[in-house]
Write a protein that holds these residues in place. Structure first.
Motif, short mmCIF file in Angstrom:
data_model
loop_
_atom_site.label_atom_id
_atom_site.label_comp_id
_atom_site.label_asym_id
_atom_site.label_seq_id
_atom_site.Cartn_x
_atom_site.Cartn_y
_atom_site.Cartn_z
N ALA A 16 23.33 7.32 22.18
CA ALA A 16 24.12 6.45 21.30
C ALA A 16 25.60 6.52 21.67
CB ALA A 16 23.90 6.84 19.85
N THR A 17 26.07 7.71 21.98
CA THR A 17 27.47 7.88 22.38
C THR A 17 27.76 7.10 23.66
OG1 THR A 17 27.60 10.04 21.31
CG2 THR A 17 29.24 9.57 23.03
N LYS A 18 26.90 7.22 24.64
CA LYS A 18 27.09 6.48 25.89
C LYS A 18 27.11 4.97 25.62
CE LYS A 18 24.83 9.80 28.96
NZ LYS A 18 23.64 10.07 29.77
N TYR A 19 26.18 4.52 24.80
CA TYR A 19 26.06 3.08 24.53
C TYR A 19 27.33 2.53 23.90
CZ TYR A 19 23.94 -1.35 23.07
OH TYR A 19 23.65 -2.68 22.90
N VAL A 20 27.81 3.17 22.84
CA VAL A 20 28.97 2.61 22.13
C VAL A 20 30.26 2.80 22.90
CG1 VAL A 20 27.84 2.74 19.89
CG2 VAL A 20 29.32 4.61 20.62
N LEU A 21 30.37 3.89 23.67
CA LEU A 21 31.57 4.08 24.48
C LEU A 21 31.66 3.00 25.56
CD1 LEU A 21 31.79 7.97 24.88
CD2 LEU A 21 33.15 6.49 23.37
N GLN A 22 30.50 2.59 26.08
CA GLN A 22 30.48 1.50 27.07
C GLN A 22 30.94 0.18 26.46
OE1 GLN A 22 26.44 1.49 28.45
NE2 GLN A 22 26.80 3.09 29.98
N HIS A 23 30.85 0.08 25.15
CA HIS A 23 31.26 -1.14 24.46
C HIS A 23 32.65 -1.01 23.83
CE1 HIS A 23 26.97 -1.92 24.93
NE2 HIS A 23 27.30 -3.19 24.86
N GLY A 24 33.41 -0.01 24.28
CA GLY A 24 34.81 0.09 23.89
C GLY A 24 35.13 0.92 22.67
N TRP A 25 34.14 1.52 22.03
CA TRP A 25 34.44 2.37 20.90
C TRP A 25 35.09 3.65 21.43
CZ3 TRP A 25 30.01 2.52 16.75
CH2 TRP A 25 29.69 1.22 16.37
N SER A 26 35.78 4.38 20.56
CA SER A 26 36.36 5.66 20.95
C SER A 26 35.78 6.76 20.06
CB SER A 26 37.88 5.61 20.87
OG SER A 26 38.30 5.26 19.56
N LEU A 27 35.79 7.97 20.60
CA LEU A 27 35.18 9.11 19.91
C LEU A 27 36.22 10.20 19.69
CD1 LEU A 27 32.73 10.76 18.88
CD2 LEU A 27 32.32 11.43 21.26
N ASP A 28 36.33 10.67 18.46
CA ASP A 28 37.13 11.84 18.13
C ASP A 28 36.18 13.03 18.18
OD1 ASP A 28 38.49 13.95 16.97
OD2 ASP A 28 39.32 12.76 15.34
N LEU A 29 36.32 13.84 19.21
CA LEU A 29 35.38 14.95 19.42
C LEU A 29 35.41 15.97 18.28
CD1 LEU A 29 35.83 15.53 23.25
CD2 LEU A 29 33.82 14.62 22.08
N SER A 30 36.58 16.20 17.69
CA SER A 30 36.67 17.22 16.64
C SER A 30 35.92 16.82 15.38
CB SER A 30 38.12 17.54 16.32
OG SER A 30 38.78 16.39 15.83
N SER A 31 35.99 15.55 15.02
CA SER A 31 35.31 15.10 13.79
C SER A 31 33.95 14.49 14.07
CB SER A 31 36.19 14.09 13.07
OG SER A 31 36.32 12.91 13.85
N GLN A 32 33.63 14.25 15.34
CA GLN A 32 32.40 13.58 15.74
C GLN A 32 32.27 12.21 15.07
OE1 GLN A 32 29.66 14.70 18.04
NE2 GLN A 32 31.66 15.40 18.67
N MET A 33 33.41 11.51 15.04
CA MET A 33 33.48 10.17 14.45
C MET A 33 33.91 9.17 15.52
SD MET A 33 32.70 10.35 11.19
CE MET A 33 33.40 8.91 10.40
#
Length: 197
Positions: free
Chosen positions: A149-166
């Protein structure tokens, strides 16, 4: 019973035409008075309605299928499980139902296409509904592992805050209406005036 048009639609991956084609063929076959229940491709027919997201027609078709046919066709029951999950908005359940059966070669193409379209629809739903969402929730709604899921949404331009996992959702650009060029409006007015006189 001639199902060549249906087989052609499946071969050409025209899955959006399957429901209407099956409906027409079924009406034709039923009008001839020939018994068709044992041969009719109910799983494909039902999937055709699910593919175009016509849940009402899918439910009607399911209710019209003889009980003996339902009991003798596990693949048909497996397709209906997908329909039930869609009807109750059990988003993760849809993926479970898709993966929970060994689909026949005739059905596997439309199943794969449905799964791909459903994933795109779920992604669009999440994009429209959230500005931030947890990794776990995205994985749940999209029927994927957290990593996938992380790979999929990051490929579509979303960003991830690793500390909050949001995730922070990337909203699509809103297309604004273009302003009309005054010179084009003037030419159009002159043209209409010329036509009227």
């Amino acid at each position: 019973m001639d199902l060549s048009q249906l087989h052609d639609a499946l071969a050409s991956k025209s899955y959006d035409k399957v429901a209407d084609l099956c409906d027409e063929l079924l009406l034709h076959v039923a009008s001839t008075g020939v018994s068709y229940h044992e041969e009719w491709p109910y799983a494909i027919h039902l999937l055709g309605h699910l593919y175009v997201n016509d849940l009402d027609s899918a439910r009607f078709l399911w209710k019209s299928i003889p009980q003996g046919v339902k009991e003798s066709r596990p693949e048909l029951v497996a397709v209906w499980k997908i329909g039930q999950c869609l009807w109750t908005r059990d988003y993760a359940g849809v993926y479970g139902a898709l993966r929970g059966f060994e689909w026949s070669p005739l059905v596997v193409g439309i199943i794969n296409a449905f799964s791909e379209n459903y994933t795109k629809r779920m992604f669009q739903l999440l994009t429209n509904a959230y500005s931030t969402i947890s990794v776990a929730d995205v994985a749940h709604f999209m029927g994927m592992s957290e990593e996938d899921a992380t790979k999929y949404v990051l490929q579509h331009g979303w960003s991830l805050d690793l500390s909050s996992q949001m995730f922070t959702v990337k909203k699509p650009k809103i297309i604004t209406d273009q302003k009309l060029d005054p010179s084009k409006l003037q030419r159009l007015t002159e043209y209409v005036f010329h036509l009227e006189h």
